[in-house]
Design a protein around this motif. Structure first.
Motif, PDB file in Angstrom:
ATOM      1  N   CYS A  15      18.978  74.866  42.487  1.00 48.92           N
ATOM      2  CA  CYS A  15      18.256  75.165  41.642  1.00 48.92           C
ATOM      3  C   CYS A  15      16.732  73.790  41.831  1.00 48.92           C
ATOM      4  CB  CYS A  15      19.110  73.721  41.234  1.00 48.92           C
ATOM      5  SG  CYS A  15      18.205  72.725  39.518  1.00 48.92           S
ATOM      6  N   CYS A  18      16.343  70.528  40.925  1.00 49.25           N
ATOM      7  CA  CYS A  18      16.950  69.329  42.069  1.00 49.25           C
ATOM      8  C   CYS A  18      16.726  69.276  43.107  1.00 49.25           C
ATOM      9  CB  CYS A  18      18.247  68.967  41.329  1.00 49.25           C
ATOM     10  SG  CYS A  18      20.021  70.147  41.419  1.00 49.25           S
ATOM     11  N   CYS A  31      22.914  74.716  36.711  1.00 48.82           N
ATOM     12  CA  CYS A  31      22.265  73.531  37.019  1.00 48.82           C
ATOM     13  C   CYS A  31      20.701  73.864  36.604  1.00 48.82           C
ATOM     14  CB  CYS A  31      22.650  73.420  38.970  1.00 48.82           C
ATOM     15  SG  CYS A  31      21.816  72.038  39.250  1.00 48.82           S
ATOM     16  N   GLN A  32      19.887  74.475  37.316  1.00 45.86           N
ATOM     17  CA  GLN A  32      18.928  74.435  36.536  1.00 45.86           C
ATOM     18  C   GLN A  32      18.475  74.416  35.037  1.00 45.86           C
ATOM     19  OE1 GLN A  32      16.460  76.343  38.814  1.00 45.86           O
ATOM     20  NE2 GLN A  32      15.062  74.655  37.557  1.00 45.86           N
ATOM     21  N   CYS A  35      19.096  70.907  34.331  1.00 47.40           N
ATOM     22  CA  CYS A  35      18.145  70.477  34.550  1.00 47.40           C
ATOM     23  C   CYS A  35      16.767  69.945  33.746  1.00 47.40           C
ATOM     24  CB  CYS A  35      17.747  69.690  36.070  1.00 47.40           C
ATOM     25  SG  CYS A  35      18.940  70.236  37.038  1.00 47.40           S
ATOM     26  N   CYS A  41      20.667  65.670  36.317  1.00 45.12           N
ATOM     27  CA  CYS A  41      21.604  65.905  37.130  1.00 45.12           C
ATOM     28  C   CYS A  41      22.290  66.070  36.126  1.00 45.12           C
ATOM     29  CB  CYS A  41      21.837  65.991  38.689  1.00 45.12           C
ATOM     30  SG  CYS A  41      20.405  67.400  39.327  1.00 45.12           S
TER      31      CYS A  41
HETATM   32 ZN   LIG Z   1      19.372  70.983  39.102  1.00 50.62          ZN
END
Ligand SMILES: [Zn+2]
Length: 52
Positions: A15, A18, A31-32, A35, A41
């Motif tokens: 990602c 983060c 996650c991307q 974020c 996160c």
């Molecule tokens: Zn992330």
């Protein structure tokens, strides 16, 4: 964008927001997305992150 990393003949996905790594591209994308949207996160997601 999720970054693809090759290390020790294994593929990982990072990602870019983060910097956490995942073995699973789907998780890295999740996650991307999280974020980018929240500017932080999700513990539910980052607990699946791996050390490389
Ligand atoms: Zn992330």
């Amino acid at each position: 964008m999720v970054k693809e990393i090759n290390k020790n003949d294994k593929k990982y996905f990072q990602c870019e927001s983060c910097g956490f790594f995942y073995k699973d591209k789907e998780l890295a994308e999740k996650c991307q997305a999280y974020c980018d949207e929240h500017n932080s996160c999700s513990l539910e997601i980052t607990k699946h992150a791996v050390q490389i």
